[in-house]
Design an enzyme around this catalytic site. Structure first.
Site, PDB file in Angstrom:
ATOM      1  N   GLU A   1      54.298  38.193  16.489  1.00 43.13           N
ATOM      2  CA  GLU A   1      54.817  37.386  17.595  1.00 43.13           C
ATOM      3  C   GLU A   1      53.827  37.450  18.731  1.00 43.13           C
ATOM      4  O   GLU A   1      53.235  38.510  18.979  1.00 43.13           O
ATOM      5  CB  GLU A   1      56.138  37.954  18.093  1.00 43.13           C
ATOM      6  CG  GLU A   1      57.238  37.955  17.070  1.00 43.13           C
ATOM      7  CD  GLU A   1      58.535  38.447  17.681  1.00 43.13           C
ATOM      8  OE1 GLU A   1      59.324  37.616  18.124  1.00 43.13           O
ATOM      9  OE2 GLU A   1      58.743  39.671  17.755  1.00 43.13           O
TER      10      GLU A   1
ATOM     11  N   ASP B   1      71.514  37.752   9.662  1.00 42.34           N
ATOM     12  CA  ASP B   1      70.098  38.062   9.786  1.00 42.34           C
ATOM     13  C   ASP B   1      69.464  36.680   9.766  1.00 42.34           C
ATOM     14  O   ASP B   1      69.374  36.054   8.706  1.00 42.34           O
ATOM     15  CB  ASP B   1      69.582  38.899   8.611  1.00 42.34           C
ATOM     16  CG  ASP B   1      68.119  39.256   8.817  1.00 42.34           C
ATOM     17  OD1 ASP B   1      67.339  38.337   9.109  1.00 42.34           O
ATOM     18  OD2 ASP B   1      67.754  40.431   8.711  1.00 42.34           O
ATOM     19  N   HIS B   2      69.091  36.175  10.935  1.00 46.32           N
ATOM     20  CA  HIS B   2      68.771  34.738  10.982  1.00 46.32           C
ATOM     21  C   HIS B   2      67.549  34.382  10.127  1.00 46.32           C
ATOM     22  O   HIS B   2      67.369  33.224   9.772  1.00 46.32           O
ATOM     23  CB  HIS B   2      68.628  34.242  12.423  1.00 46.32           C
ATOM     24  CG  HIS B   2      67.333  34.604  13.086  1.00 46.32           C
ATOM     25  ND1 HIS B   2      67.110  35.828  13.649  1.00 46.32           N
ATOM     26  CD2 HIS B   2      66.187  33.910  13.264  1.00 46.32           C
ATOM     27  CE1 HIS B   2      65.882  35.857  14.152  1.00 46.32           C
ATOM     28  NE2 HIS B   2      65.303  34.708  13.934  1.00 46.32           N
TER      29      HIS B   2
ATOM     30  N   HIS C   1      64.781  41.942   9.433  1.00 41.29           N
ATOM     31  CA  HIS C   1      64.041  40.789   8.913  1.00 41.29           C
ATOM     32  C   HIS C   1      62.995  41.154   7.855  1.00 41.29           C
ATOM     33  O   HIS C   1      62.889  40.504   6.825  1.00 41.29           O
ATOM     34  CB  HIS C   1      63.353  40.043  10.055  1.00 41.29           C
ATOM     35  CG  HIS C   1      64.276  39.695  11.195  1.00 41.29           C
ATOM     36  ND1 HIS C   1      65.589  39.348  10.993  1.00 41.29           N
ATOM     37  CD2 HIS C   1      64.088  39.643  12.541  1.00 41.29           C
ATOM     38  CE1 HIS C   1      66.160  39.097  12.159  1.00 41.29           C
ATOM     39  NE2 HIS C   1      65.268  39.266  13.115  1.00 41.29           N
TER      40      HIS C   1
HETATM   41  C1  BG6 Z   1      65.113  38.775  16.662  1.00 40.68           C
HETATM   42  C2  BG6 Z   1      64.509  39.938  17.395  1.00 40.68           C
HETATM   43  O1  BG6 Z   1      66.035  39.208  15.691  1.00 40.68           O
HETATM   44  O2  BG6 Z   1      64.066  38.045  16.014  1.00 40.68           O
HETATM   45  C3  BG6 Z   1      63.481  39.464  18.405  1.00 40.68           C
HETATM   46  O3  BG6 Z   1      65.553  40.639  18.064  1.00 40.68           O
HETATM   47  C4  BG6 Z   1      62.438  38.606  17.724  1.00 40.68           C
HETATM   48  O4  BG6 Z   1      62.869  40.563  19.060  1.00 40.68           O
HETATM   49  C5  BG6 Z   1      63.106  37.512  16.904  1.00 40.68           C
HETATM   50  O5  BG6 Z   1      61.617  38.037  18.732  1.00 40.68           O
HETATM   51  C6  BG6 Z   1      62.096  36.752  16.085  1.00 40.68           C
HETATM   52  O6  BG6 Z   1      62.724  35.636  15.518  1.00 40.68           O
HETATM   53  P1  BG6 Z   1      61.896  34.333  15.141  1.00 40.68           P
HETATM   54  O7  BG6 Z   1      62.892  33.451  14.473  1.00 40.68           O
HETATM   55  O8  BG6 Z   1      61.368  33.779  16.436  1.00 40.68           O
HETATM   56  O9  BG6 Z   1      60.796  34.784  14.256  1.00 40.68           O
END
Ligand code: BG6
Length: 517
Positions: A243, A204-205, A267
């Site tokens: 976003e 889960d980045h 997230h």
């Molecule tokens: C991803 C989602 O896990 O996270 C995307 O699949 C989303 O839809 C993205 O845009 C958002 O990541 P970050 O790091 O740009 O906030």
């Protein structure tokens, strides 16, 4: 509002990073799905950055596996381009020259045994060659439908066992982990036929983001916040992941997923667990996961009708972002004209536990909102009575502690202050901590940290299977409630706005407001 800047007391030296005791043993990192966006945008730039900071053992190797026909040379050229474009560390010819020869490419279908026979041969060569790299980390950067096939073939080709001679074997699985609870469990069973839980690293980045890691440090390395961190002092919590982008060529995936599965299940719930969890007994994987799971288990799961009344799902129509006209979701390429997929979700959650009983957690996430901003805000209760009212000071804004996850990474605290002068005026002011100003360095990319930890065998910042399952439990119940006959309508919002009116009402009916970011 005025702003008071907090002055940093310590500066950290970029070189000090190299002293981190976390550098894992040399490993072969095998990326399945090497032609995909993730590989050249995130993974290889992250591995390059780790090399540049001496955080990846210099004997480590990278093997890309994908269907397209290309030579090692072509693959390296593509990766070089990705690094030049996406790495946040300036491109350094010397570092690239040391990394490039350690990058290889294997062309093959994921469902062809021959692919794995060639991979096995390559891994054997690396094991017996001069560098003798035995450890392996497989990275599944493919669409989830290939996960089971890859694992099955790896196992069949005897490439999954770790023993003292073979070194360690780990597998990193990209999100989404399943499509719902049932598919997540099935996927886990498939992976578990070949790998033990301690070998599986579910990405889960968000957990790799510096600011997300800092949530626990902020709460638990300081004595002053934790005593306030409970139902006695906290009025409510808001978690926002906004976003400005739309689906960006990912309609095939996103239209089947929707925002609840894509962002809320993973997230946002991960952020919630870090904010709400009890202090773990140690800062190590098991203790941290155990506490996070307790939070998810205490999430109240109301009946369908209540779930509908505490949630809002919506889709964007045409509008403008930063002055530029953008199309509505249903006009995006690859999206059906009558798609009912939500691009925005807001929900009010409650935790049935000692610390948080009665404190609402409002979560919202949406695409095509006015800007990119992820933030957790803790709003504190008002003082017990308005002492200054008789001096003509009206009721003031509540204290808010805002943890800015991205961008402008930092933390701010809003409080009331007397405005200098003979009149009795009180205004809200803000004390601000900004990472960039305090440390003078950019936070590393989430994938750097996560790859480094996987190679070092530390799964603290990955999702354990029970966390994933409990996330699905909520998301499945929510989606089921929406889909019941006569369920909730899909609200609409204009691209470039802060979401539908219905989401505002969710808070307004309780006398609260979403924060303006
Ligand atoms: C991803 C989602 O896990 O996270 C995307 O699949 C989303 O839809 C993205 O845009 C958002 O990541 P970050 O790091 O740009 O906030």
């Amino acid at each position: 509002m005025q702003s008071i800047s907090a002055k940093p007391e310590t500066r950290i030296d970029a070189d000090a990073l190299a002293d981190l005791p976390r550098i894992g043993a040399p490993a072969v990192i095998v990326i399945f799905g090497a032609s995909g966006d993730l590989t050249h945008r995130k993974l290889v730039p992250a591995l390059y950055n780790l090399s540049a900071q001496s955080l990846l053992d210099e004997r480590s190797q990278i093997i890309g596996v994908a269907r397209r026909d290309k030579s090692d040379k072509q693959f390296r050229a593509e990766m070089e381009e990705g690094i030049r474009k996406y790495s946040h560390v300036a491109f350094d010819e010397r570092i690239w020259r040391s990394l490039a020869p350690r990058i290889r490419y294997i062309r093959g279908s994921f469902d062809d045994a021959d692919t794995y026979a060639r991979l096995g041969a390559c891994l054997s060569d690396l094991r017996t060659g001069d560098a003798a790299v035995r450890n392996r980390v497989y990275y599944l950067a493919t669409p989830p439908r290939s996960f089971g096939t890859i694992v099955g073939h790896l196992s069949h080709a005897n490439l999954t066992g770790d023993d003292p001679d073979a070194g360690f074997v780990r597998i990193i699985v990209e999100k989404p982990f399943g499509h719902d609870l049932e598919t997540a469990q099935a996927l886990n069973e498939e992976i578990a036929t070949a790998f033990r839980e301690d070998q599986i690293f579910r990405i889960d980045h968000y957990l790799g983001k510096e600011t997300v890691q800092n949530v626990l440090v902020f709460r638990l390395a300081n004595g002053i916040f934790e005593p306030l961190w409970n139902r006695r002092y906290v009025d409510h919590v808001q978690i926002t992941a906004a976003e400005s982008i739309g689906v960006e060529g990912r309609a095939g995936y996103f239209d089947r997923a929707g925002m609840a599965r894509d962002m809320l299940q993973s997230h946002l719930l991960q952020l919630l667990t870090l904010i709400a969890m009890e202090p773990p007994v140690a800062f190590e994987a098991r203790a941290v996961h155990d506490e996070k799971v307790k939070v998810l288990r205490s999430l109240r799961l109301p009946d369908a009708e209540t779930l509908r009344s505490v949630s809002v799902r919506a889709q964007y129509g045409t509008g403008a972002i930063a002055g530029e006209q953008v199309v509505g979701y249903c006009d995006e390429e690859g999206v059906a004209a009558d798609s009912q997929t939500e691009t925005y979700v807001a929900i009010r959650l409650e935790l049935d536990n000692w610390r948080w009983a009665g404190v609402p957690f409002y979560l919202r996430t949406g695409k095509r909102l006015p800007k990119r901003a992820t933030e957790v805000a803790i709003q504190f209760k008002q003082p017990p009575f308005a002492l200054f009212e008789r001096s003509g000071v009206p009721r003031l804004d509540a204290n808010v502690l805002a943890i800015r996850i991205q961008p402008d990474e930092g933390i701010s605290l809003k409080f009331a202050s007397k405005v200098p002068g003979h009149d009795f005026h009180v205004d809200p002011v803000q004390m601000d901590f900004l990472y960039s100003r305090a440390f003078g360095i950019e936070p590393p990319e989430a994938y750097e940290r996560l790859l480094m930890d996987a190679v070092a065998g530390d799964s603290t910042l990955f999702a354990r299977i029970d966390e994933v399952e409990l996330g699905w439990r909520l998301t499945d119940a929510l989606r089921a409630a929406w889909q019941e006959p006569g369920g909730s309508d899909l609200a609409r919002y204009e691209a470039g706005s802060w979401g539908p009116r219905e989401a505002d009402l969710l808070l307004e009916r309780e006398g609260r407001r979403w924060r303006r970011l």
